[in-house]
Enzyme design. Sequence first.
Site: not given
Length: 834
Positions: A136, A309, A312
């Site tokens: 991600s 979060d 990221h």
Amino acid sequence: METEAEAGAASGGAQQAGGAPGEASPPPPPSYTAACCHGGAKMAVLAYSLGKREINQHFTIKNAKLISLTLVSFLLVIHTASRYYEGGDSCEWLLSRGRYLGENVWQPHGCMMHKYKTTEAKTCLAAKRVAFIGDSRIRQLFYSFIKIIEPQRKEDGNKHEDISFREDAVNVDFLWYPEANNSMKERLISWTHESSKPDVVVLGAATWSIKLHSGNSETLQQYTVNLTAIAVHLQRLAEYGEVYWVLQEPVNEEVLSENRKMITNQQLELYNEAAAGVFNSIKHNGRSPVKLVAASRQAALETITQSDDGLHLPDNTKNVGAMVLLNSVCNKVLRPIDGSCCQTVPPPNLLQKLSACFFLGSALVLLVLHLLGNNRHRRPVPPDVESLEEKKPVTAAVPLGPKAPFQALCRMGIIMGYFYLCDRADVFMKEQKFYTHSTFFIPLIYIFVLGVFYNENSKETKLLNREQTDEWKGWMQLVILIYHVSGASAFIPVYMHVRVLVAAYLFQTGYGHFSFFWLKGDFGLYRVCQVLFRLNFLVLVLCVVMDRPYQFYYFVPLVTFWFVIIYATMAMLPQIIQKKANSMWHLLILAKLLGLLLFICFFAFSQGFFESIFSVWPISKLFELNGSIHEWWFRWKLDRFAVIHGMVFAFIYLVLQKRQVLSEGKGEALFSAKISSLLLFLSVVFFITYSIWASSCKTKTECNEMHPYISVFQILAFILIRNIPGYARSIYSSFFAWFGKISLELFICQYHIWLAADTKGILVLIPGNPSLNIMVSTFIFVCVAHEISLITNDLAQVVIPKDSVALLKRLGAVGLLGLLVWLLTKDSRPTRGA
């Protein structure tokens, strides 16, 4: 670039300014101290004067230049040795190191990172295949990358699936491989067997391995084994394109969700060390074919606490990695002038090689003359840089010997070598500008304190006397230099005030040259050639050595153009001078000025005609920049009335002065008390009103539309405030006046040896310490500018003979040389972008 340079001659009879830094300054005369000082105050004035003398005795300009030469030699050795032993690859700097200049401005170590726009990114990536492979975090990098190409793109792809992007001929894919395992290896193997391999591969993975296996040591060992297997195939792909491995950014452990708590910064560092160890072990020709990207990691160290979060990157950091990748891939292709990272140095062109041979030949001739014992020479008396009249020596000077011009050319050759090393060779570092209010206003305070410290009594008290005009040019030049190095053009109020300073230089051009022609009546060819040589000598040399067009140094073409216009206006029959002028002649000179005004207005409102005139060869070669005269049109139009304002002011002033309307004695107000008070009040009102207006402008375009019409009021307000009070005309700052005498050289030299990348960045002589770097580079820069001023004066005495026949012959020779240069370079192309 928004700025300045040098004006023409001040009114006749003005004397050269004295008491500049580096020269011994006499204390105030006894009558002055007796009148204004008592007891302790008198002692303070005496200490103040002796302090200045002590400083000036030790810090002479000659000593400063010796120190400067020593510094340059030392820094050249240090930078060369550093690049040889520690590595000087700007691509490595770009990918690995840097710092934040501001919240969203990333500065790589030692080089400049270009901010790519959509069209540039599409041009670079056209027909290229770019592949992002990983988890991600790599997906986030993928989206940041394609948003440069398509800013409106939304992150609308499925999280754990492949994503494709197609835009014109640009092909960018994201492939979901969250772990560095056999699946990732199989994908890479399949590419090695395909005929159409990716041109750019960007990989990275570690967080899923830590998460799925709770960060145990066996997983780290397996990660290392997997990377070793993957590295073999990445090495093969690197033979056909570029391969990047993105090191893991830190996390904010405090806000990680429960299922990510095992992803600690300690674990990430172990995985980064493993990746670096694997890829650095497969070096080919001294470097790894897989480039490690650590810049985004270093940027995240400062900003990860802002992550939503904890895993990221925050919005103000996620674009750093994408822009770093684009600079690494595209800089070598597009060669942006403000993107020095990852660019190779182009080889010297023919003219640059010929100029080097010319300077080396001059050194050889000087050596031969020295060996033959021809030592009879003198340094010519430096002429008045404004009126260009040679000061008469007190005693007869020894005739100029043949060594003098070759000595000047040798000194110029050494200086041009420094220019080339600073801004064309890959020796010294460069960094981008970043504006803050403190970087502009704090240096202003420093220089004005120094300006006040070095104050002297004026030799004369006429309006705009020589010392005062030198002072005016000096402080304006210093303000403009600070404006350039700080990047203050981004702040519109500062930009508009600096625009007034530019107009003031042109105002002085009109005022000075009109005064000279009106008072002296010297319209001879010698005078014209002297002015043109002094204005253009340095720029023409730089055009050859630095491979830049003439219009690049925009102010020199501007003042040269206006000097020619002023000369044509004044020399056109009937030639009118003050000695023979009466009321009828005054009307004729006003008619000439009116004709000049109509000429300016006609060109200003006829852009098509203007462009058609200046696009004609060979005129176009002087005024085109990148094949267009748009920049010349912009510069010319922006201050189109400033010169004629200066000419009209000079005419009115000189007429009033001749009729003895003004009171210019020492300590006397210029006008009667009531008129003086009224004019001072209006001047202050104009100053405040202009500042309020400049602060209210929303765009530069809006401000620039009004600027040509209102800048004159601000200039006149300053002149009146500075000259109406008698005590204000009686003193001047020798510090500012010293810089005013070399203002043209300062303006031109800053392009390459103070700023860098053709003014887009800042030269870095001392990395890691911005304050010390700017102090050292400024010191060297000022010494070089002063020496070039002396060299120009030396050569002007040799190159421009007073004999008309000899002068015409030399002009013919210059014309033939220019034709030869054009024939040699007519098929050449620029080696650098503008």
